[in-house]
Design a protein around this motif. Sequence first.
Motif, PDB file in Angstrom:
ATOM      1  N   LEU A  13       0.870  -1.184   0.000  1.00  0.00           N
ATOM      2  CA  LEU A  13       0.000   0.000   0.000  1.00  0.00           C
ATOM      3  C   LEU A  13       0.903   1.229   0.000  1.00  0.00           C
ATOM      4  CD1 LEU A  13      -2.508  -0.968   2.882  1.00  0.00           C
ATOM      5  CD2 LEU A  13      -2.565  -1.684   0.476  1.00  0.00           C
ATOM      6  N   VAL A  14       0.722   2.082  -0.996  1.00  0.00           N
ATOM      7  CA  VAL A  14       1.575   3.271  -1.105  1.00  0.00           C
ATOM      8  C   VAL A  14       0.854   4.459  -0.467  1.00  0.00           C
ATOM      9  CG1 VAL A  14       2.708   4.864  -2.683  1.00  0.00           C
ATOM     10  CG2 VAL A  14       2.606   2.422  -3.253  1.00  0.00           C
ATOM     11  N   GLN A  15       1.365   4.908   0.671  1.00  0.00           N
ATOM     12  CA  GLN A  15       0.784   6.082   1.348  1.00  0.00           C
ATOM     13  C   GLN A  15       1.453   7.327   0.746  1.00  0.00           C
ATOM     14  OE1 GLN A  15      -0.555   5.845   5.426  1.00  0.00           O
ATOM     15  NE2 GLN A  15       0.856   7.486   5.949  1.00  0.00           N
ATOM     16  N   LEU A  16       0.825   7.816  -0.321  1.00  0.00           N
ATOM     17  CA  LEU A  16       1.446   8.812  -1.196  1.00  0.00           C
ATOM     18  C   LEU A  16       1.222  10.236  -0.689  1.00  0.00           C
ATOM     19  CD1 LEU A  16       2.752   8.553  -4.139  1.00  0.00           C
ATOM     20  CD2 LEU A  16       0.536   9.366  -4.970  1.00  0.00           C
ATOM     21  N   ASN A  25       1.894  14.611  -9.335  1.00  0.00           N
ATOM     22  CA  ASN A  25       1.323  13.489  -8.569  1.00  0.00           C
ATOM     23  C   ASN A  25       1.469  12.171  -9.332  1.00  0.00           C
ATOM     24  OD1 ASN A  25       0.488  15.164  -6.481  1.00  0.00           O
ATOM     25  ND2 ASN A  25      -1.549  15.495  -7.362  1.00  0.00           N
ATOM     26  N   LEU A  26       1.217  12.218 -10.632  1.00  0.00           N
ATOM     27  CA  LEU A  26       1.318  10.994 -11.433  1.00  0.00           C
ATOM     28  C   LEU A  26       2.766  10.503 -11.483  1.00  0.00           C
ATOM     29  CD1 LEU A  26      -1.118  11.787 -14.403  1.00  0.00           C
ATOM     30  CD2 LEU A  26      -1.479  10.188 -12.517  1.00  0.00           C
ATOM     31  N   SER A  27       3.679  11.444 -11.627  1.00  0.00           N
ATOM     32  CA  SER A  27       5.075  11.043 -11.725  1.00  0.00           C
ATOM     33  C   SER A  27       5.589  10.520 -10.366  1.00  0.00           C
ATOM     34  CB  SER A  27       5.848  12.246 -12.262  1.00  0.00           C
ATOM     35  OG  SER A  27       7.071  12.338 -11.699  1.00  0.00           O
ATOM     36  N   HIS A  28       5.115  11.136  -9.283  1.00  0.00           N
ATOM     37  CA  HIS A  28       5.512  10.675  -7.950  1.00  0.00           C
ATOM     38  C   HIS A  28       4.932   9.282  -7.671  1.00  0.00           C
ATOM     39  CE1 HIS A  28       7.031  10.941  -3.998  1.00  0.00           C
ATOM     40  NE2 HIS A  28       5.861  11.079  -3.392  1.00  0.00           N
ATOM     41  N   ALA A  29       3.678   9.080  -8.077  1.00  0.00           N
ATOM     42  CA  ALA A  29       3.046   7.757  -7.904  1.00  0.00           C
ATOM     43  C   ALA A  29       3.864   6.710  -8.659  1.00  0.00           C
ATOM     44  CB  ALA A  29       1.609   7.787  -8.416  1.00  0.00           C
ATOM     45  N   ARG A  30       4.325   7.079  -9.858  1.00  0.00           N
ATOM     46  CA  ARG A  30       5.119   6.127 -10.655  1.00  0.00           C
ATOM     47  C   ARG A  30       6.361   5.682  -9.883  1.00  0.00           C
ATOM     48  NH1 ARG A  30       9.505   6.856 -13.991  1.00  0.00           N
ATOM     49  NH2 ARG A  30       9.901   5.061 -15.332  1.00  0.00           N
ATOM     50  N   SER A  31       7.082   6.657  -9.314  1.00  0.00           N
ATOM     51  CA  SER A  31       8.335   6.276  -8.643  1.00  0.00           C
ATOM     52  C   SER A  31       8.057   5.393  -7.426  1.00  0.00           C
ATOM     53  CB  SER A  31       9.164   7.504  -8.273  1.00  0.00           C
ATOM     54  OG  SER A  31       8.556   8.177  -7.208  1.00  0.00           O
ATOM     55  N   LYS A  32       6.951   5.645  -6.728  1.00  0.00           N
ATOM     56  CA  LYS A  32       6.644   4.850  -5.528  1.00  0.00           C
ATOM     57  C   LYS A  32       6.142   3.444  -5.893  1.00  0.00           C
ATOM     58  CE  LYS A  32       7.911   7.391  -2.310  1.00  0.00           C
ATOM     59  NZ  LYS A  32       8.992   6.866  -1.446  1.00  0.00           N
ATOM     60  N   VAL A  33       5.356   3.351  -6.953  1.00  0.00           N
ATOM     61  CA  VAL A  33       4.881   2.019  -7.368  1.00  0.00           C
ATOM     62  C   VAL A  33       6.076   1.192  -7.859  1.00  0.00           C
ATOM     63  CG1 VAL A  33       3.449   0.768  -9.044  1.00  0.00           C
ATOM     64  CG2 VAL A  33       2.520   2.762  -7.840  1.00  0.00           C
ATOM     65  N   GLU A  88       4.896  -1.458 -16.709  1.00  0.00           N
ATOM     66  CA  GLU A  88       6.322  -1.230 -16.410  1.00  0.00           C
ATOM     67  C   GLU A  88       6.733  -1.950 -15.120  1.00  0.00           C
ATOM     68  OE1 GLU A  88       7.218   2.932 -15.926  1.00  0.00           O
ATOM     69  OE2 GLU A  88       9.386   2.580 -15.861  1.00  0.00           O
ATOM     70  N   ALA A  89       5.857  -1.876 -14.109  1.00  0.00           N
ATOM     71  CA  ALA A  89       6.184  -2.481 -12.808  1.00  0.00           C
ATOM     72  C   ALA A  89       5.946  -3.985 -12.816  1.00  0.00           C
ATOM     73  CB  ALA A  89       5.345  -1.821 -11.708  1.00  0.00           C
ATOM     74  N   ASP A 252       2.529   5.288  10.101  1.00  0.00           N
ATOM     75  CA  ASP A 252       2.058   6.477  10.819  1.00  0.00           C
ATOM     76  C   ASP A 252       1.458   7.420   9.766  1.00  0.00           C
ATOM     77  OD1 ASP A 252       4.235   7.622   9.542  1.00  0.00           O
ATOM     78  OD2 ASP A 252       5.491   7.705  11.335  1.00  0.00           O
ATOM     79  N   GLU A 253       1.595   8.732   9.918  1.00  0.00           N
ATOM     80  CA  GLU A 253       0.912   9.641   8.985  1.00  0.00           C
ATOM     81  C   GLU A 253       1.776  10.069   7.798  1.00  0.00           C
ATOM     82  OE1 GLU A 253       2.086  10.355  11.899  1.00  0.00           O
ATOM     83  OE2 GLU A 253       3.185  12.248  11.732  1.00  0.00           O
ATOM     84  N   LYS A 254       3.060   9.710   7.838  1.00  0.00           N
ATOM     85  CA  LYS A 254       3.976  10.216   6.796  1.00  0.00           C
ATOM     86  C   LYS A 254       4.000   9.328   5.548  1.00  0.00           C
ATOM     87  CE  LYS A 254       7.445  10.282   9.799  1.00  0.00           C
ATOM     88  NZ  LYS A 254       6.678  10.007  11.039  1.00  0.00           N
ATOM     89  N   GLU A 255       4.571   9.867   4.472  1.00  0.00           N
ATOM     90  CA  GLU A 255       4.665   9.069   3.247  1.00  0.00           C
ATOM     91  C   GLU A 255       5.549   7.846   3.468  1.00  0.00           C
ATOM     92  OE1 GLU A 255       4.767  10.326  -1.124  1.00  0.00           O
ATOM     93  OE2 GLU A 255       6.890  10.161  -0.607  1.00  0.00           O
ATOM     94  N   ASP A 256       5.074   6.708   3.000  1.00  0.00           N
ATOM     95  CA  ASP A 256       5.836   5.460   3.140  1.00  0.00           C
ATOM     96  C   ASP A 256       5.072   4.375   2.382  1.00  0.00           C
ATOM     97  OD1 ASP A 256       7.771   3.666   3.929  1.00  0.00           O
ATOM     98  OD2 ASP A 256       7.522   4.007   6.088  1.00  0.00           O
ATOM     99  N   ILE A 257       5.626   3.187   2.379  1.00  0.00           N
ATOM    100  CA  ILE A 257       4.940   2.043   1.757  1.00  0.00           C
ATOM    101  C   ILE A 257       4.847   0.944   2.804  1.00  0.00           C
ATOM    102  CG2 ILE A 257       4.957   0.371  -0.135  1.00  0.00           C
ATOM    103  CD1 ILE A 257       6.828   2.248  -1.671  1.00  0.00           C
ATOM    104  N   VAL A 258       3.669   0.338   2.926  1.00  0.00           N
ATOM    105  CA  VAL A 258       3.518  -0.758   3.879  1.00  0.00           C
ATOM    106  C   VAL A 258       3.314  -2.052   3.088  1.00  0.00           C
ATOM    107  CG1 VAL A 258       1.014  -0.392   4.187  1.00  0.00           C
ATOM    108  CG2 VAL A 258       2.320  -1.491   5.979  1.00  0.00           C
ATOM    109  N   TYR A 259       3.987  -3.116   3.552  1.00  0.00           N
ATOM    110  CA  TYR A 259       3.966  -4.401   2.837  1.00  0.00           C
ATOM    111  C   TYR A 259       3.445  -5.498   3.756  1.00  0.00           C
ATOM    112  CZ  TYR A 259       7.486  -2.106  -0.151  1.00  0.00           C
ATOM    113  OH  TYR A 259       8.155  -1.229  -0.975  1.00  0.00           O
TER     114      TYR A 259
END
Length: 297
Positions: A13-16, A25-33, A88-89, A252-259
């Motif tokens: 889950l990407v907490q963007l 936003n789209l480009s940032h989502a790309r890097s996180k995915v 791509e991913a 928590d509330e900050k940007e991160d990815i949970v697995y």
Amino acid sequence: MAKLLKKPLKLALVQLSTGADKTANLSHARSKVLEAASKGANLVVLPECFNSPYGTKYFPKYAETLLPSPPTKEQSPSFHALSDLAREAKTYLVGGSIPEYWEETKKYYNTSLTFDPEGKLLATHRKVHLFDIDIPGKITFRESEVLSPGNKLTIVDLPEYGKIAVAICYDVRFPELAMIAARKGAFLLLYPGAFNLTTGALHWELQARARAMDNQVYVGLCSPARDMEADYNAWGHSTIVDPNAGVMAQLDEKEDIVYADLNNEKIEETRKGIPIYTQRRFEVYPDVSEGKVRYEE
Ligand SMILES: NC(=O)CCC(=O)C(=O)O
């Protein structure tokens, strides 16, 4: 019992962090995915309104046209960005949600698109329950001032894994959707969502755990990161819950990815230990999933 989850699956889950610039936003989502995929995720989820700020005044400004499908790049840059990104991913991708404008009816929706690892659109979910609440002194929000509701439940078949259900945020408060999806064989309920500081503290984790406990399935709630400069302050705390209602992982509330690694054994073990699945008394109460339910696979 047939396996609901045919083989282990790594969920991310990407907490963007999102802002006002859709292209950014789209480009940032790309890097996180891509980051999640590089860590082995098979299924990646983005948050509600991942390409725009969340708020009724923003929906018309950011809305894209999705029908007839597939839309052109001009009609929906987000559709194409998500499809290209899934390819791509090489992962399944639940593309959070975006504001949608349907020209034929002149209506707006809050809509989630799910793509397969080849970039093919698998499912479209329009938020069924609009977020209209009024807690005096805390929060008043009326999505229905702008949006129209979707009218169906969404179950998506990921051929090599099994079925998941996708709904959006406030939809999680309606256990009927979750129950029907689980009875139709979903192993995982996913909700891109953006609770706030009032209802997030009260109910975010509780809702996730309740839907998991009722249905003995995995649940994932994916929020945007919190931005105290924005009009709407998201709760964050993206969460993955196991079929026994235990929190597997939470941010928590900050940007991160949970697995989390999901497997069928946990579902079977939970259902064997507390066998509500075989103890139901449909002669006392009807199995509503057998009744008149609008859904598409
Ligand atoms: N975006 C939403 O639907 C918010 C739902 C919410 O905050 C809730 O408490 O429910």
